[in-house]
Design an enzyme around this catalytic site. Sequence first.
Site, PDB file in Angstrom:
ATOM      1  N   ASP A  37     107.478  37.860  48.732  1.00  0.00           N
ATOM      2  CA  ASP A  37     108.192  38.881  47.962  1.00  0.00           C
ATOM      3  C   ASP A  37     107.530  40.228  48.179  1.00  0.00           C
ATOM      4  O   ASP A  37     106.375  40.302  48.612  1.00  0.00           O
ATOM      5  CB  ASP A  37     108.172  38.500  46.462  1.00  0.00           C
ATOM      6  N   ASP A  59     108.312  41.570  53.241  1.00  0.00           N
ATOM      7  CA  ASP A  59     109.612  42.247  53.097  1.00  0.00           C
ATOM      8  C   ASP A  59     110.568  41.557  54.066  1.00  0.00           C
ATOM      9  O   ASP A  59     110.396  41.646  55.288  1.00  0.00           O
ATOM     10  CB  ASP A  59     109.442  43.735  53.443  1.00  0.00           C
ATOM     11  N   VAL A  60     111.570  40.874  53.516  1.00  0.00           N
ATOM     12  CA  VAL A  60     112.448  40.065  54.379  1.00  0.00           C
ATOM     13  C   VAL A  60     113.346  40.920  55.278  1.00  0.00           C
ATOM     14  O   VAL A  60     113.992  40.390  56.190  1.00  0.00           O
ATOM     15  CB  VAL A  60     113.303  39.062  53.569  1.00  0.00           C
ATOM     16  N   TYR A 150     127.907  42.946  46.042  1.00  0.00           N
ATOM     17  CA  TYR A 150     127.204  41.697  45.712  1.00  0.00           C
ATOM     18  C   TYR A 150     128.111  40.465  45.906  1.00  0.00           C
ATOM     19  O   TYR A 150     127.703  39.522  46.605  1.00  0.00           O
ATOM     20  CB  TYR A 150     126.660  41.790  44.279  1.00  0.00           C
ATOM     21  N   LYS A 154     127.553  37.424  48.633  1.00  0.00           N
ATOM     22  CA  LYS A 154     127.372  36.024  48.217  1.00  0.00           C
ATOM     23  C   LYS A 154     128.440  35.125  48.860  1.00  0.00           C
ATOM     24  O   LYS A 154     128.164  33.970  49.200  1.00  0.00           O
ATOM     25  CB  LYS A 154     127.384  35.929  46.686  1.00  0.00           C
TER      26      LYS A 154
HETATM   27  N1  NAD Z   1     120.453  35.925  37.576  1.00  0.00           N
HETATM   28  C1  NAD Z   1     121.560  35.230  37.626  1.00  0.00           C
HETATM   29  O1  NAD Z   1     122.206  34.947  36.599  1.00  0.00           O
HETATM   30  C2  NAD Z   1     122.065  34.721  38.956  1.00  0.00           C
HETATM   31  C3  NAD Z   1     123.320  34.123  39.006  1.00  0.00           C
HETATM   32  C4  NAD Z   1     123.783  33.639  40.223  1.00  0.00           C
HETATM   33  C5  NAD Z   1     122.992  33.760  41.367  1.00  0.00           C
HETATM   34  N2  NAD Z   1     121.781  34.371  41.287  1.00  0.00           N
HETATM   35  C6  NAD Z   1     120.988  34.481  42.509  1.00  0.00           C
HETATM   36  O2  NAD Z   1     119.687  34.017  42.241  1.00  0.00           O
HETATM   37  C7  NAD Z   1     118.739  34.777  42.996  1.00  0.00           C
HETATM   38  C8  NAD Z   1     117.735  35.416  42.041  1.00  0.00           C
HETATM   39  O3  NAD Z   1     118.430  36.279  41.163  1.00  0.00           O
HETATM   40  P1  NAD Z   1     117.651  37.165  40.079  1.00  0.00           P
HETATM   41  O4  NAD Z   1     118.653  37.595  39.075  1.00  0.00           O
HETATM   42  O5  NAD Z   1     116.444  36.450  39.640  1.00  0.00           O
HETATM   43  O6  NAD Z   1     117.292  38.438  40.978  1.00  0.00           O
HETATM   44  P2  NAD Z   1     116.040  39.460  40.889  1.00  0.00           P
HETATM   45  O7  NAD Z   1     116.570  40.801  41.310  1.00  0.00           O
HETATM   46  O8  NAD Z   1     115.363  39.359  39.579  1.00  0.00           O
HETATM   47  O9  NAD Z   1     115.055  38.888  41.994  1.00  0.00           O
HETATM   48  C9  NAD Z   1     115.222  39.113  43.355  1.00  0.00           C
HETATM   49  C10 NAD Z   1     113.856  39.001  43.990  1.00  0.00           C
HETATM   50  O10 NAD Z   1     113.995  39.329  45.373  1.00  0.00           O
HETATM   51  C11 NAD Z   1     112.941  40.185  45.720  1.00  0.00           C
HETATM   52  N3  NAD Z   1     113.319  41.018  46.865  1.00  0.00           N
HETATM   53  C12 NAD Z   1     114.266  41.991  46.909  1.00  0.00           C
HETATM   54  N4  NAD Z   1     114.272  42.580  48.117  1.00  0.00           N
HETATM   55  C13 NAD Z   1     113.316  41.950  48.847  1.00  0.00           C
HETATM   56  C14 NAD Z   1     112.833  42.124  50.174  1.00  0.00           C
HETATM   57  N5  NAD Z   1     113.331  43.071  50.985  1.00  0.00           N
HETATM   58  N6  NAD Z   1     111.855  41.292  50.615  1.00  0.00           N
HETATM   59  C15 NAD Z   1     111.331  40.352  49.793  1.00  0.00           C
HETATM   60  N7  NAD Z   1     111.737  40.153  48.526  1.00  0.00           N
HETATM   61  C16 NAD Z   1     112.707  40.958  48.064  1.00  0.00           C
HETATM   62  C17 NAD Z   1     112.684  41.024  44.470  1.00  0.00           C
HETATM   63  O11 NAD Z   1     111.424  41.668  44.493  1.00  0.00           O
HETATM   64  C18 NAD Z   1     112.820  39.993  43.396  1.00  0.00           C
HETATM   65  O12 NAD Z   1     111.590  39.338  43.141  1.00  0.00           O
HETATM   66  C19 NAD Z   1     119.544  35.805  43.790  1.00  0.00           C
HETATM   67  O13 NAD Z   1     119.795  35.306  45.075  1.00  0.00           O
HETATM   68  C20 NAD Z   1     120.838  35.913  42.998  1.00  0.00           C
HETATM   69  O14 NAD Z   1     121.924  36.313  43.807  1.00  0.00           O
HETATM   70  C21 NAD Z   1     121.302  34.868  40.116  1.00  0.00           C
END
Ligand code: NAD
Length: 261
Positions: A37, A59-60, A150, A154
Amino acid sequence: MTDLTGRTAIVTGGATLLAHGVVSALARAGARVVVADIDEEGGRAAEKLGDEVVFLRADVTDDGSVADLVAGTVDRFGGIDIVVNLAATYLDDGFATPRGDWLKALDVNVVSMVEVVRAAHPHLRASEHAAVVNFTSISSKVAQTGRWVYPASKAAIVSLTRSMAMDLAPDGIRVNSVSPGWTWSKIMDELSGGNREKTDAVAAPFHLTGRVGDGAEVGAVVAFLVSDAASVVTGADWAADGGYSALGPEGAVPAIPQLSE
Ligand SMILES: NC(=O)c1ccc[n+]([C@@H]2O[C@H](COP(=O)([O-])OP(=O)(O)OC[C@H]3O[C@@H](n4cnc5c(N)ncnc54)[C@H](O)[C@@H]3O)[C@@H](O)[C@H]2O)c1
């Protein structure tokens, strides 16, 4: 069958609250987990989730950083068996989103999944138990007002998962996606002021379970999908959404009686 002892997993985006549930589930099943991350603080916090959980800043969207992540993981644990592509951005201004933001968001959410798997590929191919899980969402199937980028990203991941599953099958690599519904996460914690009860009440009408999910519950599905218990599963999108996707526009309330009210 769900034992992951001796296997090494990379979880991108593993620093965030929801991901901690995923990291914990994998660690509890016996896996060694590398949390990748850009968030150092969340990454260090994730290291407390298991004895063999380590944080590597990555950083991905940066090919050099992804190469370092793979090399660092192999250096530390000797191989890679599992990739969980969870990192994402919510960068999205609907119709007003400028081209630059579209490309940035698609880079994080979609393209980076390919780059991480490409970099890990030699090690996944060498594994007897290789599996990838890509994080998509209920947003892949429905319109949500004000959001264009978004949901499109997805939806692309659902398609990408099928393509990956097809072309990596000859290498013995299974690829699936998981589609959470509303799940207790950093953004919900922030927006609700840490009010889980309120968050559950908002989510109740559109989740059959009447509440948001937990990262640990989604993590249990991920741990299953990467385990030998799911050896026949590839190219599939798994709902972990509390029944969100089972609901139609009528919701879960009787509509027909309203005709005679
Ligand atoms: N929160 C929800 O209710 C929900 C619902 C459906 C799907 N999702 C999916 O679950 C996953 C997590 O969601 P979340 O709400 O916890 O998101 P979040 O934004 O809290 O977390 C995303 C993470 O990705 C990291 N990140 C972003 N860009 C990056 C990069 N360039 N390199 C490395 N790391 C990077 C961020 O630092 C963070 O830790 C996501 O894929 C999201 O689409 C979440």
